[in-house]
Design a protein around this motif. Structure first.
Motif, PDB file in Angstrom:
ATOM      1  N   GLY A 160       8.936 -21.007 -22.252  1.00  0.00           N
ATOM      2  CA  GLY A 160       9.567 -22.106 -22.463  1.00  0.00           C
ATOM      3  C   GLY A 160       8.580 -23.334 -22.412  1.00  0.00           C
ATOM      4  N   ALA A 161       8.963 -24.699 -22.003  1.00  0.00           N
ATOM      5  CA  ALA A 161       8.125 -26.025 -22.090  1.00  0.00           C
ATOM      6  C   ALA A 161       8.810 -26.937 -21.143  1.00  0.00           C
ATOM      7  CB  ALA A 161       8.009 -26.296 -23.533  1.00  0.00           C
ATOM      8  N   LYS A 162       8.298 -27.985 -21.027  1.00  0.00           N
ATOM      9  CA  LYS A 162       8.726 -29.038 -20.099  1.00  0.00           C
ATOM     10  C   LYS A 162       9.364 -30.278 -21.072  1.00  0.00           C
ATOM     11  CE  LYS A 162       5.432 -28.554 -16.201  1.00  0.00           C
ATOM     12  NZ  LYS A 162       4.582 -29.330 -15.480  1.00  0.00           N
ATOM     13  N   VAL A 163       9.915 -29.660 -22.040  1.00  0.00           N
ATOM     14  CA  VAL A 163      10.577 -30.601 -23.052  1.00  0.00           C
ATOM     15  C   VAL A 163      12.239 -29.830 -23.323  1.00  0.00           C
ATOM     16  CG1 VAL A 163       8.847 -31.539 -24.184  1.00  0.00           C
ATOM     17  CG2 VAL A 163       9.821 -29.506 -25.098  1.00  0.00           C
ATOM     18  N   VAL A 164      13.007 -30.366 -23.934  1.00  0.00           N
ATOM     19  CA  VAL A 164      14.541 -30.395 -24.015  1.00  0.00           C
ATOM     20  C   VAL A 164      14.478 -29.306 -25.149  1.00  0.00           C
ATOM     21  CG1 VAL A 164      17.070 -30.734 -24.619  1.00  0.00           C
ATOM     22  CG2 VAL A 164      15.589 -31.881 -22.701  1.00  0.00           C
ATOM     23  N   LYS A 165      13.778 -29.870 -26.503  1.00  0.00           N
ATOM     24  CA  LYS A 165      13.600 -29.161 -27.700  1.00  0.00           C
ATOM     25  C   LYS A 165      12.460 -28.274 -27.772  1.00  0.00           C
ATOM     26  CE  LYS A 165      16.282 -32.716 -30.316  1.00  0.00           C
ATOM     27  NZ  LYS A 165      16.292 -33.687 -31.138  1.00  0.00           N
ATOM     28  N   ASN A 166      12.772 -26.955 -27.740  1.00  0.00           N
ATOM     29  CA  ASN A 166      11.597 -26.011 -27.759  1.00  0.00           C
ATOM     30  C   ASN A 166      12.195 -24.748 -28.409  1.00  0.00           C
ATOM     31  OD1 ASN A 166       8.930 -24.939 -26.979  1.00  0.00           O
ATOM     32  ND2 ASN A 166       9.998 -23.639 -25.517  1.00  0.00           N
ATOM     33  N   VAL A 167      11.433 -24.204 -29.466  1.00  0.00           N
ATOM     34  CA  VAL A 167      11.935 -23.161 -30.112  1.00  0.00           C
ATOM     35  C   VAL A 167      10.954 -22.155 -30.447  1.00  0.00           C
ATOM     36  CG1 VAL A 167      14.015 -24.296 -31.233  1.00  0.00           C
ATOM     37  CG2 VAL A 167      11.787 -24.283 -32.252  1.00  0.00           C
ATOM     38  N   THR A 168       9.830 -22.287 -29.695  1.00  0.00           N
ATOM     39  CA  THR A 168       8.723 -21.444 -30.122  1.00  0.00           C
ATOM     40  C   THR A 168       8.691 -20.179 -29.074  1.00  0.00           C
ATOM     41  OG1 THR A 168       7.306 -23.360 -30.562  1.00  0.00           O
ATOM     42  CG2 THR A 168       6.179 -21.434 -30.136  1.00  0.00           C
ATOM     43  N   GLY A 169       8.740 -18.879 -30.083  1.00  0.00           N
ATOM     44  CA  GLY A 169       8.609 -17.812 -29.167  1.00  0.00           C
ATOM     45  C   GLY A 169       9.751 -17.254 -28.577  1.00  0.00           C
ATOM     46  N   TYR A 170       9.795 -16.241 -27.791  1.00  0.00           N
ATOM     47  CA  TYR A 170      10.867 -15.512 -27.151  1.00  0.00           C
ATOM     48  C   TYR A 170      11.472 -16.595 -26.182  1.00  0.00           C
ATOM     49  CZ  TYR A 170       9.292 -11.310 -29.343  1.00  0.00           C
ATOM     50  OH  TYR A 170       8.760 -10.199 -30.317  1.00  0.00           O
ATOM     51  N   ASP A 171      12.931 -16.575 -25.996  1.00  0.00           N
ATOM     52  CA  ASP A 171      13.460 -17.299 -25.193  1.00  0.00           C
ATOM     53  C   ASP A 171      13.656 -16.684 -23.833  1.00  0.00           C
ATOM     54  OD1 ASP A 171      14.931 -19.158 -23.772  1.00  0.00           O
ATOM     55  OD2 ASP A 171      16.707 -19.303 -25.455  1.00  0.00           O
ATOM     56  N   LEU A 172      12.410 -16.568 -23.058  1.00  0.00           N
ATOM     57  CA  LEU A 172      12.450 -15.743 -21.744  1.00  0.00           C
ATOM     58  C   LEU A 172      13.249 -16.537 -20.661  1.00  0.00           C
ATOM     59  CD1 LEU A 172       8.793 -14.433 -21.493  1.00  0.00           C
ATOM     60  CD2 LEU A 172      10.999 -13.333 -22.631  1.00  0.00           C
ATOM     61  N   PRO A 173      13.319 -17.765 -20.604  1.00  0.00           N
ATOM     62  CA  PRO A 173      14.277 -18.567 -19.849  1.00  0.00           C
ATOM     63  C   PRO A 173      15.651 -18.119 -19.716  1.00  0.00           C
ATOM     64  CG  PRO A 173      12.811 -20.276 -20.775  1.00  0.00           C
ATOM     65  CD  PRO A 173      12.636 -19.059 -21.704  1.00  0.00           C
ATOM     66  N   LYS A 174      16.143 -17.588 -20.796  1.00  0.00           N
ATOM     67  CA  LYS A 174      17.450 -17.116 -20.887  1.00  0.00           C
ATOM     68  C   LYS A 174      17.623 -15.636 -20.071  1.00  0.00           C
ATOM     69  CE  LYS A 174      19.934 -20.154 -23.465  1.00  0.00           C
ATOM     70  NZ  LYS A 174      18.865 -21.179 -23.600  1.00  0.00           N
TER      71      LYS A 174
END
Length: 415
Positions: A144-158
């Motif tokens: 993930g990243a420290k921004v609301v809009k982030n679509v790069t890579g696998y969504d590991l936070p989920k």
């Protein structure tokens, strides 16, 4: 073992990999009774990894360490007129935690917990923007990243939210926060469960945007109503003018009846805190099990009715009909009610029955989490092995197949 920083934690995980020594993961201790009992030769206490790293109110972003107490986080945000929108409950009283146990932000996210506002704001996984962690391979990684809009890579936070510390150990996490509402009220409407669930469905698809929809039977509603059938609770949040308009429009839409009351903010806030924490409503006693039944919202009243067919059972409905809480004696059906409740859920469109509170003996004997179909179970195991191939983190917390020989022996050779 209690590391004070990421370097210390990494050293401990490296040592665990070398020695093959599994670890029970602990922080605030509020949810120690949630999940299967973990038997491991070491206890890893992450409460030392605490503190705020970066808070930018204007960007609605908060970065902090996982051992930070949830109460500290909520106080920090409240001072700036902001909040964790998913309304996380602590659940210490419900899960039978020791006195003094308190929820941490890392444990809250790892358990994927959310309160009544989930129907509008989503769950913990929807507000986790990014994190840093150490895997069971003793490797640091970020997602993930420290921004609301982030679509790069696998969504590991989920993926990490709701994994109960069985995949990786977070060392830092970034959450999206939101402005707190200016005002809050609750409509208290006398109604039986089936009528209430129908009304909840209309409200959720309508324009009024309630942020809490629950139903309490009269026996659990206290002084909220004198109606014998129970009460529908509708929470609205926003500016004063908007709340008055929503209350009026709810009445125009037929959501209301003789005896309907409006609770102001002073009474509304503690009421929904009790609903979120569950124990303040169900008041579970020693020797009782508490189950969380996640079902299609339209099925909530029927599932609750089936659950209440058990002797001495009691329960209520949250999440607009999609969440049914049930307390019953652990001796029910010889399995704490697991078989009956899971059959009731399956008969009403499917869902999940999760044991939130029970003795160690019960939590060893029954599947605490909804059993997965074989194909999905194999996939879950492959994912877990990818992050923690040695089975070091919370072995057996989520499923019996993870439990070692010591648990099997303690349970009479049963899985």
């Amino acid at each position: 073992m209690r590391p004070d920083d990421e370097a210390g934690l990494l050293a401990m995980v490296i040592d665990a990999v070398k020695t093959g020594r599994p670890m029970a993961i602990h922080a605030g201790g509020s949810k120690a009774g949630f999940g299967r009992p973990v038997v491991a030769p070491a206890m890893l206490d992450l409460s030392g990894l605490a503190g705020i790293i970066d808070y930018q109110p204007e960007e609605l972003m908060l970065t902090l360490r996982p051992g930070t107490p949830l109460a500290e986080v909520e106080a920090l945000l409240a001072a700036r007129g902001q909040m964790l929108a998913f309304e996380p409950p602590g659940l210490a009283a419900l899960c039978g935690a020791d006195d003094g146990a308190g929820a941490t932000i890392g444990g809250t996210v790892a358990a994927g917990m959310a309160g009544p506002r989930r129907i509008r704001a989503g769950g913990a996984r929807d507000h986790l923007l990014g994190f840093s962690a150490i895997s069971g391979r003793a490797e640091r990684f970020k997602a993930g990243a420290k921004v609301v809009k982030n679509v790069t890579g696998y969504d590991l936070p989920k993926l990490i939210a709701g994994s109960f510390g069985t995949l990786a150990l977070m060392t830092e996490l970034t959450l999206k926060v939101l402005p707190a509402p200016e005002d809050i009220v609750t409509l208290v409407v006398p109604a039986p469960a089936d009528t209430a669930v129908t009304a909840m469905t209309r409200l959720q698809i309508g324009p009024l945007e309630p942020t809490g929809l629950a139903w309490l039977p009269a026996a659990l509603a206290g002084d909220l109503t004198e109606a014998a059938e129970g009460v529908l609770l509708i929470r609205f949040e926003g500016p004063d003018g908007a709340l008055a308009d929503r209350i009026a429009r709810a009445g125009d839409a037929g959501i209301g009846a003789a005896g309907t009351r409006v609770l102001a903010a002073g009474a509304t806030r503690p009421l929904w805190r009790r609903i979120a924490e569950v124990a303040g409503i169900l008041n579970p006693q020693a020797g009782e099990a508490v189950w969380r039944l996640s079902v299609p919202p339209a099925s909530g009243a029927r599932v609750l009715a089936a659950a209440l067919a058990c002797d001495d059972a009691r329960g209520f409905i949250d999440w607009g009909g999609g969440l049914v809480w049930v307390a019953l004696p652990e001796g029910t059906g010889g399995d704490g009610g697991a078989g009956h409740l899971r059959q009731a859920v399956a008969a009403q469109g499917g869902g999940h029955a999760t044991l939130l509170r029970g003795s160690d003996i019960l939590r060893r004997r029954v599947a605490v989490f909804e059993p997965e179909p074989p194909v999905l179970a194999r996939l879950s195991e492959r994912v877990r092995a990818g992050f923690d191939p040695h089975g070091l983190f919370n072995p057996g917390r989520m499923r019996a197949s993870d439990i070692g020989a010591d648990i099997s022996a303690a349970n009479g050779g049963q899985p």
